[in-house]
Design a protein around this motif. Structure first.
Motif: not given
Length: 134
Positions: A64-89
């Protein structure tokens, strides 16, 4: 430029064009194709994995974690990840209950793993976001 056209162009550019040797793409959904790709990646990794654990729960968790990681690498933009990181911080409990704050903290911490690399750091950051009266 028309935003709808830009999105359509991007989708078309990422789609695989059939070649003369292949049949036309069938009606499987993108999700199904992603599952096929993830399974292929899983099988490839399993062929290279020397110590396979026979515990089905651990294998399922790993898959399950492998599938999620592959999905993230392929379909989730760096901008989205940066926004979520900012929300966390910037996350503070505010008007949330402790349970709601914990849920949001855990969800967003996945996008800033380098900021909570140890359990001690994670606990300190969690406590730092709690309301002062707690």
């Amino acid at each position: 430029m028309d935003p709808d056209r830009a999105i359509a162009d991007e989708v078309e550019s990422k789609a695989l064009a059939p070649t003369q040797e292949t049949a036309p793409v069938d009606s499987r959904s993108e999700t199904h194709r992603l599952g096929d790709e993830a399974r292929e990646a899983f099988l490839h990794m399993m062929n290279n994995w020397d110590n396979i654990d026979d515990d089905p729960e651990k294998v399922e968790f790993w898959l399950e974690n492998t599938i999620r990681e592959e999905f993230r690498k392929k379909y989730i933009s760096q901008w989205f990840i940066d926004q979520k990181r900012k929300e966390f911080l910037e996350l503070k409990q505010g008007r949330m209950s402790v349970v709601e704050y914990e849920r949001e903290f855990v969800k967003l911490s996945k996008y800033a793993q380098e900021c909570v690399s140890t359990k001690a750091i994670k606990c300190k950051r969690f406590e730092g976001g709690l309301n002062e009266d707690i």
